[in-house]
Design an enzyme around this catalytic site. Structure first.
Site, mmCIF file in Angstrom:
data_model
loop_
_atom_site.group_PDB
_atom_site.id
_atom_site.type_symbol
_atom_site.label_atom_id
_atom_site.label_comp_id
_atom_site.label_asym_id
_atom_site.label_seq_id
_atom_site.Cartn_x
_atom_site.Cartn_y
_atom_site.Cartn_z
ATOM 1 N N GLU A 1 84.131 38.545 75.399
ATOM 2 C CA GLU A 1 83.104 39.291 75.802
ATOM 3 C C GLU A 1 82.487 38.732 77.338
ATOM 4 O O GLU A 1 82.155 39.297 78.075
ATOM 5 C CB GLU A 1 82.325 40.061 75.075
ATOM 6 C CG GLU A 1 83.185 40.848 73.941
ATOM 7 C CD GLU A 1 83.301 39.851 72.775
ATOM 8 O OE1 GLU A 1 83.482 40.545 71.773
ATOM 9 O OE2 GLU A 1 83.454 38.793 72.907
ATOM 10 N N CYS B 1 79.544 39.775 68.636
ATOM 11 C CA CYS B 1 78.486 39.118 68.241
ATOM 12 C C CYS B 1 77.153 39.379 68.773
ATOM 13 O O CYS B 1 77.116 39.938 69.818
ATOM 14 C CB CYS B 1 78.876 37.720 68.388
ATOM 15 S SG CYS B 1 78.465 36.727 69.878
#
Length: 159
Positions: free
Chosen positions: A58, A86
């Site tokens: 990401e 996360c």
């Protein structure tokens, strides 16, 4: 509308990137950023390949998308990621102003294969000095000067 231009199509691309990453020796995570139906950036986890603990899929695609679009503001963009982000990747998504996140696997699925982020969430709630990596506030009176300078700056670019 072709499947590749749908939520499922973009997610399948993220999943494919995750699988290719595993085959190359990287982590099992892939991500795609889409704006107005166009894939802006795509990538996979490169933590072990690049020796970079921040090279999550990401974060990597956020960096690529920002570079491609010439902005730090990804408003209007959607993130498709093979796994629930996360804490670092979720924070990066908020800082980038991503409009929406679609994810495949859950954080529980990640925990089950050794990617357990729950301790980070627990650490955030502790006082800085009580965390497993203690944080100590020093030279506050000197450090605050940069904040004062920023606050008084007329031509600052806010984000």
């Amino acid at each position: 509308m072709r499947e590749k231009d749908t939520h499922a199509g973009y997610m399948k691309k993220a999943i494919s990137l995750a699988k290719k990453s595993v085959e190359k020796g990287g982590g099992p995570f892939g991500a795609v950023i889409v704006k107005e139906g166009v894939v802006i950036a795509q990538g996979a986890n490169c933590v072990t390949l690049n020796n970079d603990p921040t090279a999550h899929a990401e974060v990597s695609v956020i960096r690529k998308a920002c570079k491609k679009l010439g902005t730090f503001d990804l408003s209007g963009c959607v993130l498709y990621t093979s796994c629930e982000p996360c804490p670092m990747c979720l924070s990066a998504s908020y800082w980038a102003h991503i409009d929406k996140i679609y994810y495949g696997c859950t954080k529980e699925d990640a925990k089950n294969i050794g990617f357990d982020d729950s301790f980070i969430y627990d650490q955030i709630n502790l006082k800085p000095e009580k965390r497993s990596i203690p944080a100590v506030n020093i030279l506050h009176d000197q450090a605050i000067e940069a904040f004062r300078m920023w606050d008084n700056k007329d031509d600052k670019v806010e984000y």
